[in-house]
Write an enzyme that holds these catalytic residues in place. Structure first.
Site, mmCIF file in Angstrom:
data_model
loop_
_atom_site.group_PDB
_atom_site.id
_atom_site.type_symbol
_atom_site.label_atom_id
_atom_site.label_comp_id
_atom_site.label_asym_id
_atom_site.label_seq_id
_atom_site.Cartn_x
_atom_site.Cartn_y
_atom_site.Cartn_z
ATOM 1 N N LYS A 11 3.971 96.125 13.720
ATOM 2 C CA LYS A 11 3.247 97.361 13.324
ATOM 3 C C LYS A 11 2.444 97.108 12.039
ATOM 4 C CE LYS A 11 6.676 100.185 15.580
ATOM 5 N NZ LYS A 11 7.253 101.502 15.745
ATOM 6 N N GLU A 98 2.620 105.378 19.341
ATOM 7 C CA GLU A 98 1.959 105.735 18.077
ATOM 8 C C GLU A 98 0.452 105.819 18.269
ATOM 9 O OE1 GLU A 98 3.846 102.691 15.751
ATOM 10 O OE2 GLU A 98 5.749 103.753 15.995
ATOM 11 N N SER A 214 14.500 101.500 19.573
ATOM 12 C CA SER A 214 15.743 101.297 18.807
ATOM 13 C C SER A 214 16.594 100.150 19.339
ATOM 14 C CB SER A 214 16.560 102.600 18.762
ATOM 15 O OG SER A 214 15.831 103.588 18.071
#
Ligand code: PEP
Length: 259
Positions: A11, A98, A214
């Site tokens: 990211k 995102e 996760s």
């Protein structure tokens, strides 16, 4: 046998050249003396850092986090698939939640990017997944169907086989929550059925599906091979090379045993 994929999405992290160098050095150290036949690692740093990651050992492939559907021209701020290719990129994450949620990326845009990547012989890792609200309204399967139909609408069977899907429930990203093995397995069964309808049973068996949301080495087994997934897409834990390498080793052991 197809590889067990561990894809790390860094990211917008690693803010300087020094941080990148440290990360790459750590990765090299973790990988030293280890060989992988069944596990494939992919690291996806921010676009501006891609060229700082070209010296990773050969078992780690380079990935990008996004791409333009255009080839070149007046598209300020965009990155051409040809630029990625020229930098050594082989995989590109697209449609990440995102990008969809914060930057308004639509199914149509994700479809355009998928087609562009395939045209330029780059492997798309296409993210799909439902929000918490969609899940609570029992809309998961409808959402996935809509996303997949939009993406695969224009793809021939040969092209479709080259796409890697990443099932990433949005509510599981960055939250330390994740679906149960049984929940993920149900998604895999649904995808197999959907691809049999869209193409045929042979292709439905061949489509590569990763789980994301996760993931860490502690839960790798339950969200991946126990749920018939071909690997994982990792966010936060990808900032720790030892975690990525540990997951590659676990995947390697699992696949070796299954062989
Ligand atoms: C992701 O952003 O794709 C992701 C899976 O993040 P995390 O592992 O941090 O939940």
């Amino acid at each position: 046998m197809r590889p067990f994929y561990i894809v790390g999405n860094i990211k917008m992290n690693l803010l300087s050249k020094v941080e990148c160098e440290k990360y790459v050095a750590l990765f090299r150290r973790e990988l030293s003396g280890k060989g992988f036949v069944y596990s494939a690692g992919v690291v996806c740093p921010p676009t501006i850092h891609l060229s700082r990651f070209t010296h990773l050992p050969p078992e780690i492939k380079l990935g990008a986090q996004d791409v333009s559907w255009e080839r070149s021209g007046a598209f300020t701020g965009e990155t051409s698939p040809l630029m990625l290719k020229d930098t050594g990129v082989e995989y590109v994450i697209i449609g990440h939640s995102e990008r969809r949620g914060i930057f308004g990326e639509t199914d149509e845009m994700v479809a355009l990017k998928t087609e562009t990547l395939l045209k330029h012989l780059l492997t798309p890792i296409v993210c799909i997944g439902e929000t918490k609200e969609e899940r609570s309204r029992e809309m998961t399967v409808d959402v996935l169907k809509r996303q997949i139909e939009a993406i695969f609408k224009g793809l021939s069977p040969m092209q479709a086989e080259k796409v890697i899907l990443a099932y990433e429930p949005r509510w599981a990203i960055g939250t330390d929550e994740h679906p149960t093995t049984q929940d993920i397995l149900q998604i895999k069964i649904f995808l197999r059925k959907l691809f049999t309808e869209l193409y045929d049973a042979r292709l439905a068996e061949r489509i590569i599906v990763l789980y994301g949301g996760s993931v860490k080495s502690m839960n790798l087994k339950e969200v991946s091979w126990e749920a018939e997934m071909d690997g994982v897409l990792v966010g936060r834990e990808s900032l720790f090379p030892h975690e990525l390498v540990k997951m590659m080793e676990m995947g390697e052991e699992y696949r070796k045993g299954a062989h």
